[in-house]
Design an enzyme around this catalytic site. Structure first.
Site, short mmCIF file in Angstrom:
data_model
loop_
_atom_site.label_atom_id
_atom_site.label_comp_id
_atom_site.label_asym_id
_atom_site.label_seq_id
_atom_site.Cartn_x
_atom_site.Cartn_y
_atom_site.Cartn_z
CB SER A 156 -0.77 -0.11 1.39
OG SER A 156 -1.68 1.36 1.47
CE1 TYR A 169 -4.48 -2.18 5.15
CE2 TYR A 169 -3.30 0.15 4.37
CZ TYR A 169 -3.91 -1.04 3.99
OH TYR A 169 -4.36 -1.17 2.75
P1 NAD Z 1 -11.37 -6.27 -0.28
O1 NAD Z 1 -12.12 -5.99 1.41
O2 NAD Z 1 -12.14 -6.01 -1.27
O3 NAD Z 1 -10.75 -7.76 -0.50
C1 NAD Z 1 -10.00 -8.32 0.76
C2 NAD Z 1 -10.14 -9.70 0.31
O4 NAD Z 1 -9.53 -10.36 1.27
C3 NAD Z 1 -11.47 -10.58 0.32
O5 NAD Z 1 -11.38 -11.19 -0.83
C4 NAD Z 1 -11.65 -11.18 1.42
O6 NAD Z 1 -12.32 -12.28 1.41
C5 NAD Z 1 -10.17 -11.70 1.75
N1 NAD Z 1 -9.80 -11.87 3.11
C6 NAD Z 1 -9.62 -10.96 4.22
N2 NAD Z 1 -9.51 -11.67 5.25
C7 NAD Z 1 -9.00 -13.00 4.78
C8 NAD Z 1 -8.33 -14.03 5.66
N3 NAD Z 1 -8.19 -14.15 6.98
N4 NAD Z 1 -8.16 -15.12 4.70
C9 NAD Z 1 -8.38 -15.15 3.50
N5 NAD Z 1 -8.85 -14.17 2.82
C10 NAD Z 1 -9.43 -13.01 3.75
O7 NAD Z 1 -9.87 -5.34 -0.19
P2 NAD Z 1 -9.47 -4.75 -1.23
O8 NAD Z 1 -9.53 -3.10 -1.15
O9 NAD Z 1 -9.45 -5.31 -2.46
O10 NAD Z 1 -7.82 -4.93 -0.65
C11 NAD Z 1 -6.92 -6.00 -1.18
C12 NAD Z 1 -5.54 -5.79 -0.53
O11 NAD Z 1 -4.84 -4.37 -1.36
C13 NAD Z 1 -5.31 -5.53 0.76
O12 NAD Z 1 -4.18 -6.19 1.14
C14 NAD Z 1 -5.12 -3.70 1.10
O13 NAD Z 1 -4.63 -3.63 2.22
C15 NAD Z 1 -4.74 -3.75 -0.12
N6 NAD Z 1 -4.91 -1.92 -0.47
C16 NAD Z 1 -6.01 -1.49 -0.86
C17 NAD Z 1 -6.16 -0.39 -1.25
C18 NAD Z 1 -7.52 0.26 -1.61
O14 NAD Z 1 -7.78 1.38 -1.46
N7 NAD Z 1 -8.83 -0.68 -1.56
C19 NAD Z 1 -5.27 0.35 -1.22
C20 NAD Z 1 -3.90 0.04 -1.09
C21 NAD Z 1 -3.72 -1.36 -0.64
#
Ligand code: NAD
Length: 274
Positions: A156, A169
């Site tokens: 991130s 985080y």
């Molecule tokens: P999201 O909530 O849409 O998806 C998260 C995914 O992780 C889902 O498929 C969920 O089922 C899975 N998950 C959660 N806990 C779990 C567990 N214990 N075991 C297995 N699967 C699990 O989130 P997102 O926004 O798509 O984020 C995905 C990644 O990208 C994360 O690591 C997040 O930190 C990172 N990220 C997101 C953003 C953003 O703005 N959305 C920005 C930077 C980084």
């Protein structure tokens, strides 16, 4: 808000044909976008994560329909090291190898440090950081012995800079970037690359959920969180898309990514250029 989740189909090629990819946390958001992108380039993909069984099956079947790749689902809880090891064993058994690992599963909780629930700290460190180690540990030996591997960790912008109320985080994502560098060094002579992608705000269910939490923590309205807290960080004032993260991941996993390793690549509209 000038932007919502897009539905653009990824570009297709056979650049990753014959490769098997695990994408953790790929039942939603960025992980699902990455799985679709890798499959569009020919890789067989393993979906993982939580959610409604029928919805997951719909996403899995759609990937197979829209690509020449196989898509399977393995339900492992990424907070549990034994389930991670079992997932890798199952994929080895069913597909023959793990050539690409995308550690993407992640959760978030937003609160001031002095009120931050200890169980949330532990869960975020387990899923966002320790799971990356456990999954890497399970696949790295096989990748090294076959002389090819691609590990992409979805960190991130918060792996590079901090923000208030996100102690766990930010700590976990900084840790992921450190682990990325060590993995890159250990794999460098064996054809294994490891990089971190550092997105700014991408419009997904994870971001949707924290808008309300941020509104409570800052004591401001939802619209003000979007305008003055989230996109205030991104100089281009636009959410990044899951397709952009998918496209960069696919590039890193292909031949063109051979010499890129140990990098933390911002995909953040200029946020970390500040
Ligand atoms: P999201 O909530 O849409 O998806 C998260 C995914 O992780 C889902 O498929 C969920 O089922 C899975 N998950 C959660 N806990 C779990 C567990 N214990 N075991 C297995 N699967 C699990 O989130 P997102 O926004 O798509 O984020 C995905 C990644 O990208 C994360 O690591 C997040 O930190 C990172 N990220 C997101 C953003 C953003 O703005 N959305 C920005 C930077 C980084």
């Amino acid at each position: 808000m000038n932007q919502v989740m897009t539905t653009t189909r990824p570009a297709t090629s056979a650049a990753l044909a014959g490769r098997n990819a695990i994408i953790t946390g790929s039942t939603s958001g960025i992980g699902l976008g990455i799985a679709q992108a890798l499959a569009a380039h020919g890789a067989n993909v393993v979906l993982n994560g939580f959610g409604d069984a029928a919805e997951i099956e719909k996403a899995r079947a759609a990937i197979e329909r829209q690509s020449d790749a196989a898509a399977i689902y393995v339900k492992a809880d990424m907070s549990k090291p034994d389930e991670i090891a079992n997932m890798v064993e199952e994929v080895d058994r069913r597909l023959g190898s793990v050539d690409i690992l995308v550690s993407n599963a992640g959760i978030q909780h937003v609160a001031p440090i002095e009120e931050f629930p200890i169980e949330k700290w532990n869960a975020i460190l387990a899923i966002n950081l320790s799971a990356v180690f456990h999954a890497t540990r399970a696949v790295l030996g096989g990748m090294k012995s076959r002389g090819f591997g691609r590990i992409v960790n979805i960190a991130s912008a918060h792996g590079l800079v901090g923000s208030p109320f996100k102690s766990a985080y930010v700590a976990a994502k900084h840790g992921v970037i450190g682990l990325t560098k060590v993995t890159a060094l250990e794999g460098a002579e064996k054809g294994v690359t490891c990089n971190a992608i550092c997105p700014g705000y991408v419009w997904t269910p994870l971001v949707e959920k924290q808008i309300d939490e941020q509104a409570r923590s800052h004591g401001i309205k939802r619209e003000d969180v979007i305008r003055n807290v989230l996109l205030a960080q991104q100089p281009n004032r636009a959410f990044a898309t899951v397709e952009e993260v998918g496209a960069l991941t696919a590039f890193l996993c292909g031949e063109g990514g051979r010499s890129i390793t140990g990098a933390a690549l911002p995909l953040d509209g200029g946020w970390t250029a500040h």
